[in-house]
Design a protein around this motif. Sequence first.
Motif, PDB file in Angstrom:
ATOM      1  N   ALA A  78       0.866  -1.294  -0.012  1.00 40.93           N
ATOM      2  CA  ALA A  78       0.118  -0.109   0.022  1.00 40.93           C
ATOM      3  C   ALA A  78       0.650   1.269   0.020  1.00 40.93           C
ATOM      4  O   ALA A  78       0.651   2.366  -0.802  1.00 40.93           O
ATOM      5  N   LEU A  79       1.779   1.218   0.738  1.00 43.05           N
ATOM      6  CA  LEU A  79       2.964   2.401   0.752  1.00 43.05           C
ATOM      7  C   LEU A  79       3.554   2.564  -0.683  1.00 43.05           C
ATOM      8  O   LEU A  79       3.415   3.802  -1.293  1.00 43.05           O
ATOM      9  N   VAL A  80       3.682   1.511  -1.221  1.00 46.66           N
ATOM     10  CA  VAL A  80       4.511   1.634  -2.533  1.00 46.66           C
ATOM     11  C   VAL A  80       3.351   2.088  -3.606  1.00 46.66           C
ATOM     12  O   VAL A  80       3.572   2.992  -4.373  1.00 46.66           O
ATOM     13  N   GLU A  81       2.128   1.427  -3.501  1.00 43.01           N
ATOM     14  CA  GLU A  81       1.336   1.901  -4.495  1.00 43.01           C
ATOM     15  C   GLU A  81       0.645   3.478  -4.227  1.00 43.01           C
ATOM     16  O   GLU A  81       0.545   4.028  -5.301  1.00 43.01           O
ATOM     17  N   ALA A  82       0.662   3.863  -3.027  1.00 39.75           N
ATOM     18  CA  ALA A  82       0.472   5.208  -2.731  1.00 39.75           C
ATOM     19  C   ALA A  82       1.553   6.274  -3.246  1.00 39.75           C
ATOM     20  O   ALA A  82       1.528   7.611  -3.013  1.00 39.75           O
ATOM     21  N   GLY A  83       2.830   5.649  -3.427  1.00 38.30           N
ATOM     22  CA  GLY A  83       3.901   6.563  -3.867  1.00 38.30           C
ATOM     23  C   GLY A  83       4.678   7.038  -2.727  1.00 38.30           C
ATOM     24  O   GLY A  83       5.446   7.996  -2.868  1.00 38.30           O
ATOM     25  N   LEU A  84       4.449   6.393  -1.520  1.00 40.43           N
ATOM     26  CA  LEU A  84       5.278   6.796  -0.267  1.00 40.43           C
ATOM     27  C   LEU A  84       6.573   5.986   0.009  1.00 40.43           C
ATOM     28  O   LEU A  84       7.111   6.580   0.722  1.00 40.43           O
ATOM     29  N   ALA A  85       6.524   5.034  -0.736  1.00 40.95           N
ATOM     30  CA  ALA A  85       7.745   3.974  -0.444  1.00 40.95           C
ATOM     31  C   ALA A  85       8.188   3.265  -1.716  1.00 40.95           C
ATOM     32  O   ALA A  85       7.267   3.332  -2.738  1.00 40.95           O
ATOM     33  N   GLU A  86       9.298   2.920  -1.865  1.00 40.68           N
ATOM     34  CA  GLU A  86       9.588   1.994  -2.867  1.00 40.68           C
ATOM     35  C   GLU A  86      10.698   0.864  -2.497  1.00 40.68           C
ATOM     36  O   GLU A  86      11.257   1.133  -1.111  1.00 40.68           O
ATOM     37  N   ARG A  87      10.648  -0.306  -3.022  1.00 39.93           N
ATOM     38  CA  ARG A  87      11.101  -1.468  -2.779  1.00 39.93           C
ATOM     39  C   ARG A  87      12.739  -1.402  -3.503  1.00 39.93           C
ATOM     40  O   ARG A  87      12.451  -1.036  -4.829  1.00 39.93           O
ATOM     41  N   ARG A  88      13.681  -1.508  -2.964  1.00 41.44           N
ATOM     42  CA  ARG A  88      15.014  -1.544  -3.924  1.00 41.44           C
ATOM     43  C   ARG A  88      15.698  -3.222  -3.457  1.00 41.44           C
ATOM     44  O   ARG A  88      15.725  -3.342  -2.316  1.00 41.44           O
TER      45      ARG A  88
END
Length: 148
Positions: A78-88
Amino acid sequence: MTQIELKDHRREESFGYLIQTIARTLDGKMKVELEKIGVDIKIFANLMMLGQQDGINQREIGQRLNFPEYFTSRNVDALVEAGLAERRPDPNSRRSFLVFLTDQGRAKAGELPAIVKDVNDDVLRDLDNKDRSTVMALLQKVAGVAST
């Protein structure tokens, strides 16, 4: 319907009842305040924790927040989808990813401490500073966490 007589047991004197009541109050107030900045209550704890330290993997996030892995995974999604986080990719493991806040996520995380303080102050408004300190110390003791 059968009534069970519980002599000397009032729910207003039940620790569990009182904690649940306070938790529902806090949850409701937090939802209202978080909605104002476009943050879902479900990702609040993750966002707050990543605001303190990002660049960790999902397992570490879950352990720090005491959340099950599936719940943490959904929240990171949800964080990634909301543009608040990314996975690296994790340079130390081919299987895992590290979670980093985006600039937008960092900005939102920066707004959270003031919201938490305001909500806590509102819920504790009828207590003076001494009573607040006492309540916090007792709850930390019951929860088994050290004060910082």
